[in-house]
Design a protein around this motif. Structure first.
Motif, PDB file in Angstrom:
ATOM      1  N   LYS A  25      39.705  36.301 -10.118  1.00 44.12           N
ATOM      2  CA  LYS A  25      40.014  35.368  -9.048  1.00 44.12           C
ATOM      3  C   LYS A  25      41.442  35.551  -8.570  1.00 44.12           C
ATOM      4  O   LYS A  25      42.329  35.939  -9.307  1.00 44.12           O
ATOM      5  CB  LYS A  25      39.836  33.928  -9.523  1.00 44.12           C
ATOM      6  N   ASP A  26      41.621  35.199  -7.305  1.00 41.45           N
ATOM      7  CA  ASP A  26      42.946  35.256  -6.705  1.00 41.45           C
ATOM      8  C   ASP A  26      43.720  34.010  -7.130  1.00 41.45           C
ATOM      9  O   ASP A  26      43.333  32.892  -6.815  1.00 41.45           O
ATOM     10  CB  ASP A  26      42.808  35.321  -5.179  1.00 41.45           C
ATOM     11  N   HIS A  27      44.815  34.190  -7.861  1.00 43.03           N
ATOM     12  CA  HIS A  27      45.592  33.057  -8.356  1.00 43.03           C
ATOM     13  C   HIS A  27      46.857  32.810  -7.558  1.00 43.03           C
ATOM     14  O   HIS A  27      47.697  32.023  -7.964  1.00 43.03           O
ATOM     15  CB  HIS A  27      45.940  33.259  -9.838  1.00 43.03           C
ATOM     16  N   LEU A  28      46.992  33.478  -6.432  1.00 43.82           N
ATOM     17  CA  LEU A  28      48.156  33.240  -5.600  1.00 43.82           C
ATOM     18  C   LEU A  28      47.976  31.939  -4.830  1.00 43.82           C
ATOM     19  O   LEU A  28      46.896  31.660  -4.302  1.00 43.82           O
ATOM     20  CB  LEU A  28      48.360  34.401  -4.623  1.00 43.82           C
ATOM     21  N   PRO A  29      49.022  31.142  -4.762  1.00 44.19           N
ATOM     22  CA  PRO A  29      48.886  29.869  -4.044  1.00 44.19           C
ATOM     23  C   PRO A  29      48.732  30.090  -2.544  1.00 44.19           C
ATOM     24  O   PRO A  29      49.208  31.080  -1.987  1.00 44.19           O
ATOM     25  CB  PRO A  29      50.210  29.152  -4.353  1.00 44.19           C
ATOM     26  N   LYS A  30      48.055  29.157  -1.902  1.00 45.79           N
ATOM     27  CA  LYS A  30      47.890  29.181  -0.445  1.00 45.79           C
ATOM     28  C   LYS A  30      48.475  27.880   0.086  1.00 45.79           C
ATOM     29  O   LYS A  30      48.254  26.815  -0.484  1.00 45.79           O
ATOM     30  CB  LYS A  30      46.422  29.300  -0.069  1.00 45.79           C
ATOM     31  N   PHE A  31      49.198  27.996   1.196  1.00 41.66           N
ATOM     32  CA  PHE A  31      49.901  26.840   1.741  1.00 41.66           C
ATOM     33  C   PHE A  31      49.368  26.461   3.111  1.00 41.66           C
ATOM     34  O   PHE A  31      49.008  27.304   3.918  1.00 41.66           O
ATOM     35  CB  PHE A  31      51.402  27.137   1.875  1.00 41.66           C
ATOM     36  N   LYS A  32      49.327  25.152   3.355  1.00 41.35           N
ATOM     37  CA  LYS A  32      49.095  24.562   4.664  1.00 41.35           C
ATOM     38  C   LYS A  32      50.281  23.647   4.908  1.00 41.35           C
ATOM     39  O   LYS A  32      50.958  23.238   3.978  1.00 41.35           O
ATOM     40  CB  LYS A  32      47.809  23.738   4.697  1.00 41.35           C
ATOM     41  N   SER A  33      50.509  23.308   6.180  1.00 44.65           N
ATOM     42  CA  SER A  33      51.650  22.458   6.468  1.00 44.65           C
ATOM     43  C   SER A  33      51.311  21.481   7.591  1.00 44.65           C
ATOM     44  O   SER A  33      50.438  21.744   8.417  1.00 44.65           O
ATOM     45  CB  SER A  33      52.861  23.308   6.868  1.00 44.65           C
ATOM     46  N   THR A  34      52.039  20.367   7.611  1.00 46.99           N
ATOM     47  CA  THR A  34      51.896  19.353   8.658  1.00 46.99           C
ATOM     48  C   THR A  34      53.281  18.941   9.118  1.00 46.99           C
ATOM     49  O   THR A  34      54.183  18.751   8.302  1.00 46.99           O
ATOM     50  CB  THR A  34      51.157  18.110   8.126  1.00 46.99           C
ATOM     51  N   VAL A  35      53.443  18.817  10.437  1.00 45.53           N
ATOM     52  CA  VAL A  35      54.677  18.287  11.019  1.00 45.53           C
ATOM     53  C   VAL A  35      54.335  16.950  11.641  1.00 45.53           C
ATOM     54  O   VAL A  35      53.353  16.833  12.375  1.00 45.53           O
ATOM     55  CB  VAL A  35      55.252  19.248  12.083  1.00 45.53           C
ATOM     56  N   TRP A  36      55.154  15.939  11.362  1.00 34.40           N
ATOM     57  CA  TRP A  36      54.949  14.602  11.921  1.00 34.40           C
ATOM     58  C   TRP A  36      56.012  14.323  12.976  1.00 34.40           C
ATOM     59  O   TRP A  36      57.201  14.432  12.716  1.00 34.40           O
ATOM     60  CB  TRP A  36      55.022  13.539  10.826  1.00 34.40           C
ATOM     61  N   VAL A  37      55.566  13.976  14.183  1.00 34.48           N
ATOM     62  CA  VAL A  37      56.465  13.606  15.270  1.00 34.48           C
ATOM     63  C   VAL A  37      55.894  12.355  15.921  1.00 34.48           C
ATOM     64  O   VAL A  37      54.756  12.357  16.390  1.00 34.48           O
ATOM     65  CB  VAL A  37      56.583  14.738  16.324  1.00 34.48           C
ATOM     66  N   ASN A  38      56.670  11.284  15.930  1.00 32.97           N
ATOM     67  CA  ASN A  38      56.231  10.011  16.517  1.00 32.97           C
ATOM     68  C   ASN A  38      54.856   9.579  16.002  1.00 32.97           C
ATOM     69  O   ASN A  38      53.972   9.232  16.776  1.00 32.97           O
ATOM     70  CB  ASN A  38      56.213  10.085  18.042  1.00 32.97           C
TER      71      ASN A  38
END
Length: 116
Positions: free
Chosen positions: A2-15
């Motif tokens: 299995k692939d054990h490398l982390p995967k990232f998602k991101s969120t930006v909050w504006v108003n």
């Protein structure tokens, strides 16, 4: 294996609005750059839409908006040329040149209205 490398998602909050990256990346800097681009594009589109709505509501804002735009974009100051049409019934039409492109306005009863 299995692939054990982390995967990232991101969120930006504006108003209180969240802009989310739909893709995942193994490097958090890449996902942050992507979500920043998504956020910028969405906000820019909202600003353009809002400006367009104001222009259609109140034509007197057009000249000011154009002047602010050329300053922000570091373009040459627009050249406005207004011509009187006919002699019996006054009518005017303005031509505006912005960055080598010329735009023709509608025929109007007053010079001020034509320039707007």
């Amino acid at each position: 294996m299995k692939d054990h490398l982390p995967k990232f998602k991101s969120t930006v909050w504006v108003n209180n609005l969240g802009y989310i990256s739909l893709q995942t990346f193994q490097q958090h800097k890449l996902v942050e750059a992507l979500v920043a681009e998504i956020t910028f594009s969405a906000i820019w589109q909202k600003l353009i839409t809002k400006a367009s709505d104001h222009i259609y509501e109140d034509k007197t804002l057009c000249k000011s908006i154009m002047e602010e735009y050329v300053v922000a974009m570091k373009l040459q100051i627009p050249a406005c040329n207004t011509k009187k049409l006919g002699s019996m019934i006054p009518a005017f039409r303005s031509f505006v040149t912005v960055d080598k492109d010329t735009y023709t306005g509608d025929v109007c009863i007053t010079k001020k209205e034509a320039e707007q």
